[in-house]
Design a protein around this motif. Sequence first.
Motif, mmCIF file in Angstrom:
data_model
loop_
_atom_site.group_PDB
_atom_site.id
_atom_site.type_symbol
_atom_site.label_atom_id
_atom_site.label_comp_id
_atom_site.label_asym_id
_atom_site.label_seq_id
_atom_site.Cartn_x
_atom_site.Cartn_y
_atom_site.Cartn_z
ATOM 1 N N ASP A 196 0.834 -1.202 0.000
ATOM 2 C CA ASP A 196 0.000 0.000 0.000
ATOM 3 C C ASP A 196 0.866 1.249 0.000
ATOM 4 O O ASP A 196 0.564 2.226 -0.690
ATOM 5 C CB ASP A 196 -0.921 -0.018 1.217
ATOM 6 C CG ASP A 196 -1.805 1.221 1.284
ATOM 7 O OD1 ASP A 196 -2.528 1.485 0.297
ATOM 8 O OD2 ASP A 196 -1.771 1.938 2.309
ATOM 9 N N TRP A 197 1.959 1.220 0.767
ATOM 10 C CA TRP A 197 2.855 2.372 0.797
ATOM 11 C C TRP A 197 3.494 2.622 -0.559
ATOM 12 O O TRP A 197 3.689 3.772 -0.965
ATOM 13 C CB TRP A 197 3.935 2.174 1.858
ATOM 14 C CG TRP A 197 3.493 2.524 3.232
ATOM 15 C CD1 TRP A 197 3.232 1.672 4.269
ATOM 16 C CD2 TRP A 197 3.227 3.840 3.734
ATOM 17 N NE1 TRP A 197 2.829 2.359 5.381
ATOM 18 C CE2 TRP A 197 2.826 3.699 5.085
ATOM 19 C CE3 TRP A 197 3.294 5.111 3.186
ATOM 20 C CZ2 TRP A 197 2.486 4.797 5.880
ATOM 21 C CZ3 TRP A 197 2.963 6.203 3.971
ATOM 22 C CH2 TRP A 197 2.567 6.040 5.301
ATOM 23 N N VAL A 198 3.845 1.561 -1.280
ATOM 24 C CA VAL A 198 4.420 1.742 -2.615
ATOM 25 C C VAL A 198 3.428 2.443 -3.526
ATOM 26 O O VAL A 198 3.775 3.357 -4.282
ATOM 27 C CB VAL A 198 4.853 0.387 -3.212
ATOM 28 C CG1 VAL A 198 5.205 0.542 -4.693
ATOM 29 C CG2 VAL A 198 6.037 -0.186 -2.452
ATOM 30 N N ALA A 199 2.170 2.036 -3.485
ATOM 31 C CA ALA A 199 1.138 2.660 -4.319
ATOM 32 C C ALA A 199 0.959 4.131 -3.940
ATOM 33 O O ALA A 199 0.854 5.004 -4.809
ATOM 34 C CB ALA A 199 -0.182 1.901 -4.179
ATOM 35 N N ARG A 200 0.931 4.412 -2.652
ATOM 36 C CA ARG A 200 0.786 5.799 -2.205
ATOM 37 C C ARG A 200 2.000 6.628 -2.611
ATOM 38 O O ARG A 200 1.871 7.784 -3.044
ATOM 39 C CB ARG A 200 0.590 5.830 -0.691
ATOM 40 C CG ARG A 200 -0.738 5.261 -0.242
ATOM 41 C CD ARG A 200 -0.792 5.056 1.269
ATOM 42 N NE ARG A 200 -0.653 6.316 2.001
ATOM 43 C CZ ARG A 200 -0.678 6.405 3.335
ATOM 44 N NH1 ARG A 200 -0.822 5.300 4.066
ATOM 45 N NH2 ARG A 200 -0.553 7.571 3.920
#
Length: 448
Positions: free
Chosen positions: A21-25
């Motif tokens: 999720d952090w990569v996408a954000r």
Amino acid sequence: MDRPGRVVQNQAVTVAGAGDDWVARDAAVVWHGFTQMAVYAENAPLVIERAEGRELIDADGRRYLDAISSLWVNTLGHNVPELNAALAAQAAQVAHSTMLGHGNTVVVELAEALAPLVPVAEPHFLFAADGAVAVEQALKIAFQYWVNRGVAGRTSFLALGDAYHGDTIGALSLGDGGVFSAVFEPLCFPVHRTPGYADPGWADKACAAIAAGAGELAAIVLEPLVQGASGLLCAEAADVQRVGEAARAAGVLLICDEVATGFGRTGTLFASEQCGLQPDLLCLGKGITGGYLALSATVASGEVYAAFLGPDLGPQTFFHGHSYGGNALAAAVALAHLRLLERWDVLAAVRARAAQLAELLAARVVGRPGVREVRQRGLMVGVELAPPGPGLRWGRRVCAGAVRRGVLLRPLGDVVVLMPPLTITEGEVERMVAALAAALDEVTGATA
């Protein structure tokens, strides 16, 4: 593409988690340097949440030995209590005050502490925030030095092949180009260039160019001992010393870029010491705060500094400065860092771990299939690979394999860089080389 997995008994286990999720954000709002953002998420980036010792910890709690010192800046490890305390104490005093025409007590203390340590005669420190800016300042100082002295024609610079000095326009002009900077060549100014450290005769050619061009050269710029970003190309100290002596004999200023080699990486506090150099201008950065905060410095000799003294606001003034130059928080951490380097006898530890690393590399990496050469100065190592064909991206693949084994490495093309924190332990050196060797086996198909 799967993200690097947690290492359990040397077996990588891919676990989906918060990091995805952090990569996408991240990809939605951040632009990363030297990174093609169209495929950023596909290249399994780490998103770091915290750190302890020599390890980085990602958003999923996986740990990685920081074997590149967070791009060559970390020296004593992460989350160092003494540096944390220095930062907090300074924050309670003042975080920043301008150094343009005014001073700050902790910045003065840092300069006083550095003065007897740097290999510069009667040093004066012009602080900035990044290594490239330290180089940029040195170029401007060297140029104006001759103007202030009333000497015409000393307007050009000599730089080496394979050089890299940063990404601002002046620093980029000194660099030897390549695919990453080709688009900016129309913005750069021309420099004289002689071969870099990969050429066995580089020193002779540099000395000849200095003698021939003395009347037009403002300065020669070099990275003592190691050309870092070109793949850890190494020189002999005696050759670097000869070039420094040639510059002195010809009256050409010597600028030593120790942004990467400074603060213990090569086994001495500054690589210039091993080369017997006393530069007119010294560029410092990266490790100056132990990897905590952005800080750099251009160190000028007393002779160079004196050329800028004159009437208030007169033409001898160096009209240059940055808003955050000499940041008090960074200076406080840098001062505490200097004291820890001495108190912990870090340089002795560097030499011991460098010797251990050399032995392990000789036993497990040198001469194996797929490895062309291993280059080392202190805790700066470049492992040059020999892929059988173009476009195989062995450097990236080997580093990805090491990351899957819990060791963070970074390639420079097909050169794998090992540059751990100076406080790396004996066991961590073994862990680093083991991960590299296993990744080499995986990519090259060789057997150990």
